[in-house]
Design a protein around this motif. Sequence first.
Motif, short mmCIF file in Angstrom:
data_model
loop_
_atom_site.label_atom_id
_atom_site.label_comp_id
_atom_site.label_asym_id
_atom_site.label_seq_id
_atom_site.Cartn_x
_atom_site.Cartn_y
_atom_site.Cartn_z
N PHE A 162 20.48 24.67 59.06
CA PHE A 162 19.78 25.56 57.89
C PHE A 162 19.67 26.95 57.81
CE2 PHE A 162 18.91 20.65 58.34
CZ PHE A 162 19.71 20.25 57.56
N TYR A 163 19.28 27.54 58.91
CA TYR A 163 18.25 28.63 59.21
C TYR A 163 19.83 29.75 59.51
CZ TYR A 163 13.92 27.12 58.51
OH TYR A 163 13.25 26.24 58.13
N LYS A 164 21.01 29.36 60.32
CA LYS A 164 21.52 29.93 60.72
C LYS A 164 23.01 30.42 59.70
CE LYS A 164 25.19 31.05 64.35
NZ LYS A 164 26.11 30.50 65.73
N GLU A 165 23.62 31.79 59.30
CA GLU A 165 24.99 31.91 58.68
C GLU A 165 25.82 32.11 59.42
OE1 GLU A 165 24.14 36.06 57.06
OE2 GLU A 165 22.61 35.92 56.27
N GLY A 166 26.54 30.10 59.58
CA GLY A 166 28.22 29.92 59.94
C GLY A 166 27.64 28.82 60.92
N THR A 167 28.71 28.39 61.33
CA THR A 167 28.74 26.51 62.15
C THR A 167 27.59 27.07 63.07
OG1 THR A 167 30.93 26.66 61.34
CG2 THR A 167 29.24 25.68 63.18
N PRO A 168 26.80 25.89 63.74
CA PRO A 168 25.97 26.29 64.78
C PRO A 168 26.79 26.75 66.39
CG PRO A 168 24.89 25.55 63.13
CD PRO A 168 25.80 25.71 62.90
N SER A 169 26.66 26.56 67.02
CA SER A 169 27.29 26.59 68.36
C SER A 169 27.38 25.11 69.20
CB SER A 169 26.36 27.93 69.84
OG SER A 169 25.27 27.88 69.85
N ILE A 200 24.59 30.69 73.06
CA ILE A 200 25.60 30.20 73.86
C ILE A 200 27.10 29.68 73.41
CG2 ILE A 200 26.06 27.61 72.88
CD1 ILE A 200 22.86 27.08 73.08
N ASP A 201 27.19 30.67 72.02
CA ASP A 201 28.15 31.03 71.28
C ASP A 201 29.11 32.27 72.35
OD1 ASP A 201 29.09 29.99 69.26
OD2 ASP A 201 27.62 30.71 67.74
N GLN A 202 28.57 33.20 72.96
CA GLN A 202 28.36 33.89 74.20
C GLN A 202 29.63 33.02 75.53
OE1 GLN A 202 26.30 36.84 74.63
NE2 GLN A 202 26.71 37.42 76.60
N VAL A 203 28.97 31.95 75.88
CA VAL A 203 29.29 31.75 76.87
C VAL A 203 30.26 30.72 76.64
CG1 VAL A 203 28.66 29.91 78.29
CG2 VAL A 203 26.56 32.34 78.28
N LEU A 204 30.18 29.93 75.75
CA LEU A 204 31.79 29.77 74.69
C LEU A 204 32.38 30.02 74.44
CD1 LEU A 204 29.71 26.40 73.12
CD2 LEU A 204 31.12 25.88 75.28
N ASP A 205 32.91 31.16 74.51
CA ASP A 205 33.84 32.13 74.29
C ASP A 205 34.85 32.46 75.50
OD1 ASP A 205 33.95 32.20 71.13
OD2 ASP A 205 32.73 34.05 71.21
N PHE A 206 33.93 32.85 76.37
CA PHE A 206 34.27 32.84 78.09
C PHE A 206 34.72 31.99 78.35
CE2 PHE A 206 32.43 32.27 82.77
CZ PHE A 206 33.35 32.92 83.07
N GLY A 208 39.03 28.86 81.30
CA GLY A 208 38.93 27.81 81.60
C GLY A 208 38.59 27.14 82.76
N GLN A 209 37.56 27.45 83.70
CA GLN A 209 37.17 26.64 84.67
C GLN A 209 35.66 26.71 85.15
OE1 GLN A 209 39.02 29.07 88.22
NE2 GLN A 209 39.25 30.57 86.66
N THR A 210 35.16 27.14 83.60
CA THR A 210 33.24 26.71 83.98
C THR A 210 32.98 25.70 82.85
OG1 THR A 210 33.68 29.23 83.89
CG2 THR A 210 31.62 28.14 83.33
N LEU A 211 32.10 25.14 83.60
CA LEU A 211 31.12 24.57 83.55
C LEU A 211 29.64 24.87 82.80
CD1 LEU A 211 30.20 21.07 82.34
CD2 LEU A 211 29.72 21.32 85.35
N VAL A 212 30.07 24.60 80.93
CA VAL A 212 28.52 24.62 80.32
C VAL A 212 27.95 23.98 80.31
CG1 VAL A 212 27.83 25.76 78.50
CG2 VAL A 212 30.57 26.67 78.83
N ILE A 213 26.14 23.58 80.23
CA ILE A 213 25.25 22.59 79.99
C ILE A 213 24.65 23.32 78.72
CG2 ILE A 213 24.05 21.29 80.40
CD1 ILE A 213 25.73 22.13 83.66
N VAL A 214 24.10 23.03 77.84
CA VAL A 214 23.13 23.26 77.11
C VAL A 214 22.29 22.32 77.22
CG1 VAL A 214 22.17 24.40 75.09
CG2 VAL A 214 24.44 24.97 76.24
N THR A 215 20.85 22.15 77.15
CA THR A 215 19.84 21.50 77.20
C THR A 215 18.26 22.36 76.76
OG1 THR A 215 19.39 19.37 78.34
CG2 THR A 215 19.53 20.98 79.73
N ALA A 216 17.71 21.24 77.26
CA ALA A 216 15.90 21.42 77.08
C ALA A 216 14.97 20.99 78.08
CB ALA A 216 15.47 21.35 75.65
#
Length: 359
Positions: free
Chosen positions: A50-57, A273-279, A284-292
Amino acid sequence: MTLIGCQEQSQDTIDETSGTNTDVNKERPKNIILLIGDGMGLSQVSAAQFYKEGTPSFERFPVVGLSKTSSSDQLITDSAAGATAFASGVKTYNGAVGMNRDSISVPTILEQMSEQGYHSGVIATSSITHATPAAFYAHVKRRGQAEDIASQMPASGVDFFAGGGLQYFNHRSDGADLIQELVDSGFAVDTTSIETQLTAEKQAYLLAADGMPRMLDGRGDFLPKATAKAIEQLNSGDKGFFLMVEGSQIDWGGHANETDYLVSELLDFDQVIDQVLDFAEKDGQTLVIVTADHETGGFTLSDLDGDYNQVNGTYSTGGHSATMVPVFAYGPGSESFGGTYPNNEIYFKMVRAIGLVVD
């Protein structure tokens, strides 16, 4: 109904043959990037819609799970126990940093990977000695021991770090000069700007006396720039790297019950998060985890005065809550992060994904 001491049986280790721990990944990642939105529950994640312009990561992740956050001694965790669960795979008491429930030091995934030749880094918008980043490189009985935590950085396995906390390195009660100790340990240190180009193999940016400024107060693009620098620096070797990035002040906005504060920090974290996902997509060899580590504020996106076409941030507490928090995963090894599990299992999932040999 109030629950007192009715938490699940917590584990110091998880049996190799039980539950989701039997997951075997045919393709192993070279790198792990763990992004922790401190205090970021599902309502905080939902706020990005609701607060981001565009699609959330968050919508880019193919795998989503749920983490149960209780500490070993209380139904509601703090950041120290929560981060120690991620870093070392143990449930421990609130306030413990890199220690188990018996106040015995436990190795961290950053230390274990560093010992096996991986590069490593930690980034935070808090002090770098704050509970979450500290749990990946330090071992103290109480999270408030900031000077003791700082004293462990020079000899740690960390190759890159950025955040606040300068006062714990250069204006200490014991008179020690930890900046010089960092230099003696091979670090190039900057205390002025994330824009500074450092060239040493180990790099440190200490840019505030304690926590970094709020986004609302002009912190700017510190977090994305620090993350970009860390990835560039740590990705220079053949072995791979581990990087932990914390959006620390999502939690602080929740504690303050200030939606503008919370959302501005959330959107800054979302950008990273978007930046890390782009990388990761290119690499192709990176595991990305996002949590709290936990949810903060009992934050809810409620209607505004009965208008179902408007959302309003409301709160039930100035502290933490016991709600489960989401886990998002992308890349090789991400398959095992679906489902519902205790927070310390995230450590074991990372270790198994990368094939780390630990004692």
